[in-house]
Design an enzyme around this catalytic site. Structure first.
Site, short mmCIF file in Angstrom:
data_model
loop_
_atom_site.label_atom_id
_atom_site.label_comp_id
_atom_site.label_asym_id
_atom_site.label_seq_id
_atom_site.Cartn_x
_atom_site.Cartn_y
_atom_site.Cartn_z
N ASP A 85 53.44 32.37 35.32
CA ASP A 85 52.45 31.30 35.11
C ASP A 85 51.63 31.60 33.85
O ASP A 85 51.17 32.73 33.65
CB ASP A 85 51.55 31.23 36.35
CG ASP A 85 50.55 30.08 36.28
OD1 ASP A 85 50.73 29.09 37.02
OD2 ASP A 85 49.58 30.18 35.49
N HIS A 90 46.60 18.27 24.43
CA HIS A 90 47.78 18.23 25.32
C HIS A 90 49.11 18.34 24.56
O HIS A 90 50.02 19.07 25.00
CB HIS A 90 47.72 16.96 26.17
CG HIS A 90 48.32 17.13 27.51
ND1 HIS A 90 49.63 16.84 27.77
CD2 HIS A 90 47.79 17.60 28.67
CE1 HIS A 90 49.90 17.10 29.03
NE2 HIS A 90 48.79 17.56 29.61
N ASP A 116 52.02 21.02 25.24
CA ASP A 116 53.45 20.76 25.48
C ASP A 116 54.33 21.63 24.58
O ASP A 116 55.34 22.18 25.02
CB ASP A 116 53.78 19.28 25.20
CG ASP A 116 53.29 18.37 26.32
OD1 ASP A 116 52.79 18.88 27.34
OD2 ASP A 116 53.43 17.13 26.17
N GLU A 156 52.86 24.49 34.72
CA GLU A 156 53.04 25.57 33.74
C GLU A 156 53.51 26.82 34.46
O GLU A 156 53.20 27.94 34.07
CB GLU A 156 51.76 25.84 32.94
CG GLU A 156 50.47 25.46 33.63
CD GLU A 156 49.93 26.56 34.54
OE1 GLU A 156 50.16 26.42 35.76
OE2 GLU A 156 49.29 27.50 34.04
P1 GH3 Z 1 45.34 30.64 35.30
O1 GH3 Z 1 45.22 31.68 34.25
O2 GH3 Z 1 44.63 31.00 36.55
O3 GH3 Z 1 46.75 30.26 35.56
O4 GH3 Z 1 44.57 29.36 34.75
P2 GH3 Z 1 45.20 28.00 34.19
O5 GH3 Z 1 44.17 27.32 33.40
O6 GH3 Z 1 46.48 28.28 33.49
O7 GH3 Z 1 45.55 27.27 35.53
P3 GH3 Z 1 45.16 25.88 36.10
O8 GH3 Z 1 46.00 25.70 37.33
O9 GH3 Z 1 43.66 25.78 36.26
O10 GH3 Z 1 45.59 24.84 35.01
C1 GH3 Z 1 46.92 24.60 34.69
C2 GH3 Z 1 46.95 23.73 33.48
O11 GH3 Z 1 48.28 23.50 33.03
C3 GH3 Z 1 46.31 22.40 33.72
C4 GH3 Z 1 47.33 21.40 33.21
O12 GH3 Z 1 46.74 20.44 32.37
C5 GH3 Z 1 48.29 22.24 32.40
N1 GH3 Z 1 49.62 21.67 32.43
C6 GH3 Z 1 50.46 21.53 33.48
N2 GH3 Z 1 51.58 20.90 33.10
C7 GH3 Z 1 51.45 20.62 31.79
C8 GH3 Z 1 52.29 19.98 30.82
O13 GH3 Z 1 53.39 19.51 31.09
N3 GH3 Z 1 51.82 19.90 29.55
C9 GH3 Z 1 50.62 20.40 29.21
N4 GH3 Z 1 50.23 20.29 27.94
N5 GH3 Z 1 49.81 21.00 30.09
C10 GH3 Z 1 50.21 21.11 31.35
MG MG Z 2 48.09 29.04 34.61
#
Ligand code: GH3
Ligand code: MG
Length: 315
Positions: A174, A187, A191, A218
């Site tokens: 992750d 964003h 990506d 992610e």
């Molecule tokens: P941690 O270190 O605890 O993993 O914190 P984090 O911020 O990585 O985790 P959190 O679950 O709070 O946030 C995950 C983020 O991943 C939020 C979301 O916007 C982003 N994300 C998920 N899928 C995608 C995607 O397809 N594209 C983009 N750009 N961002 C994504």
């Molecule tokens: Mg994360």
């Protein structure tokens, strides 16, 4: 998977002249394989996995119907498209072939242009079917396998591991502080970073049977059949280090100046009483602990004692 490149056609006919005529006809456009009887047809089909088989119905020893039944009974060859070519021109004969699952039926004496047109049509359908299967299994953004594909493969590999007593390693990976990354860089940049991480994960896997799938936003899951804990942990640590080495700037991260990942892993010891959801939960718990312990590290359950604690890049 044969999505591009020349398609393979197997011609199975006991008549030498027919075989040669069909081979000459098809050769300019396709890779042609030949078989002179049913047994050879089955052997070549299993070995070369052609895209299409032109199958003569009347052959000594094993006729075309028997060949088709055997093809369908073997998981590997079950979906190969078959066109019957037959001197039995009655509608009933044609119906038998089609009911058995043949894609088409061509009566002898055949017209060359018609044969080519029907072959081309079947091969186009094969291509389209493969493309749809591919799309159904692949995540559009990262081009890793998708969750559905992972679920299928995981179930199969878990069963296999139970059957043959071989280890099965699973890791969850992750991205650290990815929310902040998106907030800071936007964003679209998120990506792009996700795609770069996916590429690093794919290049870090060692064996054809290893699978990397996008499990959630992610989060990536890695499945390594027949891989001991120590070996799997090394692979995952190398992948995490490779991701940090991409030096994707992450000013908003509390962990490091570049994008990093955390991972948790566990290995199913083939003989242990553990369900596939237990193994997955174990990896998930270790990922949670890796996050809690400060991120940018790999934690493994039942890690070999002789391995030093693993971590990715240092700030
Ligand atoms: P941690 O270190 O605890 O993993 O914190 P984090 O911020 O990585 O985790 P959190 O679950 O709070 O946030 C995950 C983020 O991943 C939020 C979301 O916007 C982003 N994300 C998920 N899928 C995608 C995607 O397809 N594209 C983009 N750009 N961002 C994504
Ligand atoms: Mg994360």
């Amino acid at each position: 998977m044969n999505l591009v490149g020349t398609q393979k056609v197997l011609v199975a006919d006991d008549d030498t002249v027919n075989r040669q005529v069909l081979a000459e006809l098809l050769k300019p456009e396709y890779t042609v394989l030949l078989a002179k009887n049913g047994e050879q047809a089955l052997e070549r089909a299993a070995r070369h996995l052609p895209d299409l088989i032109l199958l003569d119905v009347m052959m000594p020893d094993m006729d075309g119907y028997q060949v088709l039944r055997s093809l369908r009974a073997d998981e590997q060859t079950a979906n190969i498209a078959v066109i019957f070519i037959s001197g039995l021109g009655r509608p009933e004969d044609e119906a038998i072939g089609l009911k058995m699952g043949a894609a088409d039926y061509i009566a002898k004496p055949f017209n060359e242009t018609v044969v080519m047109a029907r072959v081309a049509m079947q091969l186009q359908m094969v291509r389209q079917r493969r493309m749809l299967e591919h799309l159904a299994h692949v995540d559009g953004l990262t081009e890793l396998a998708n969750r559905r594909r992972f679920d299928e493969v995981y179930e199969t590999e878990w069963q296999r591991s139970r059957r043959n007593g071989r280890p099965l390693s699973l890791a969850l990976l992750d991205i650290d502080s990815f929310k902040q990354y998106n907030d800071h860089y936007g964003h679209p940049a998120g990506d792009r970073a996700l795609r770069a991480v996916a590429r690093a994960v794919s290049s870090g896997l060692r064996r054809p049977a290893d699978l990397a799938a996008r499990y959630g936003g992610e989060e990536v899951v890695l499945l390594m059949p027949d891989t001991e804990a120590a070996q799997a942990q090394q692979v995952v640590s190398a992948i995490c280090a490779a991701i940090a080495a991409l030096q994707i700037q992450h000013e908003a991260s509390s962990v490091a100046p570049m994008l990093t990942v955390s991972a948790g892993g566990a290995t199913l010891n083939g003989t242990a009483e553990e369900s596939c959801s237990d193994l997955f939960c174990a990896a998930d718990t270790l990922l949670y602990q890796a996050k809690k312990a400060g991120r940018n590290r790999v934690l493994w359950r039942a890690a070999a004692a002789d391995l030093p604690p693993q971590s990715g890049a240092q700030p």
